[in-house]
Design a protein around this motif. Structure first.
Motif, PDB file in Angstrom:
ATOM      1  N   LYS A 176      40.692  43.187  26.992  1.00 54.17           N
ATOM      2  CA  LYS A 176      42.015  42.565  27.123  1.00 54.17           C
ATOM      3  C   LYS A 176      43.112  43.522  26.644  1.00 54.17           C
ATOM      4  N   ASP A 235      46.753  39.079  32.525  1.00 53.45           N
ATOM      5  CA  ASP A 235      46.197  38.703  31.225  1.00 53.45           C
ATOM      6  C   ASP A 235      45.701  37.259  31.249  1.00 53.45           C
ATOM      7  N   SER A 261      41.941  36.001  30.734  1.00 55.96           N
ATOM      8  CA  SER A 261      41.646  35.045  29.656  1.00 55.96           C
ATOM      9  C   SER A 261      40.870  33.848  30.174  1.00 55.96           C
ATOM     10  N   THR A 299      37.235  34.967  30.477  1.00 48.83           N
ATOM     11  CA  THR A 299      36.615  35.195  29.164  1.00 48.83           C
ATOM     12  C   THR A 299      36.408  33.884  28.413  1.00 48.83           C
TER      13      THR A 299
END
Length: 253
Positions: A177, A230, A234, A237
């Protein structure tokens, strides 16, 4: 909860709008919102903005992918073999403290001003967040879990696959990230210095013809594009981490 994230953005836009109406600053330096919005639609309609975004995005994906290919395995290997890491530690520390932009003149001399130089700058910028977090994740594995694996007569490879690597995943994901964010910062800076395409070039070209409204469009595009990538990262993840239920002890069993 999610609404609170937009409060400060709305406040900034409101101040920007009021400042433009009451002429609290020079409109040449900070263009009014309506002018920026108009420029955004014009650039979107003629395809210039979309083309610039696509070029920068492609460069980031390629450079970030190459960085993962080298940094992730290297972090894992050095985490497993700390004695081997000692041979390279000083060299890597030296390279980590040299900003990629400081190497731009040499990179241009070596690779020219084409695509390769941009990719190299992205790799240099994103390598260490991925490498260091991968290394940290492997090294910081709790010894108690490893001892449990030994009690169950697991081989070294099984201990790595079932204990060490799963415990390192959160740190590795954090490194990815951070590396993605550094990739965006690096490519825009590289395009500002030596490029004929991309968002960075769009901003530089607008600055040279005194179009601050287009400069702001470019800046906002970078910010939103970074936030979107991002956010997407996210989502994946978070889904993966939610699936990792159960303790490492249960995984061993």
């Amino acid at each position: 909860m999610y609404k609170r994230r937009f409060y400060i953005i709305i406040l900034i836009f409101f101040i920007w709008y009021l400042g433009s109406i009451f002429k609290l600053w020079n409109s040449f330096i900070i263009p009014p919102p309506e002018k920026v919005i108009k420029s955004f639609f014009i650039l979107s309609k003629n395809g210039k903005l979309l083309n610039s975004v696509a070029i920068s995005l492609r460069r980031v994906i390629i450079g970030f992918g190459i960085s993962i290919f080298f940094a992730l395995p290297l972090g894992i290997v050095f985490g497993i073999k700390p004695k081997l890491y000692e041979y390279f530690k000083n060299l890597l520390e030296f390279m980590r403290h040299v900003p990629p932009l400081a190497l731009v003149p040499m990179i241009i001399l070596w690779f020219g001003i084409g695509e390769l130089s941009k990719i190299v700058i992205i790799i240099l910028a994103s390598f260490f967040p991925i490498f260091l977090n991968s290394l940290k994740g492997i090294v910081s594995c709790d010894e108690k879990y490893i001892e449990v694996g030994k009690v169950f007569n697991l081989t070294h490879m099984e201990i790595f696959k079932k204990i060490i690597l799963p415990s390192a995943i959160p740190d590795i994901l954090l490194g990815l990230k951070l590396g993605l964010g550094y990739s965006w910062r690096a490519i825009i800076a590289a395009e500002l210095i030596a490029s004929s395409s991309g968002i960075g070039y769009l901003i530089l070209d607008a600055q040279q013809i005194s179009r601050s409204d287009i400069v702001v469009v470019g800046i906002l595009s970078i910010g939103f594009l970074g936030m979107i990538t991002d956010y997407i990262f996210s989502i994946f993840t978070d889904k993966y981490l939610k699936k990792r239920k159960g303790s490492l002890y249960e995984r061993v069993i």
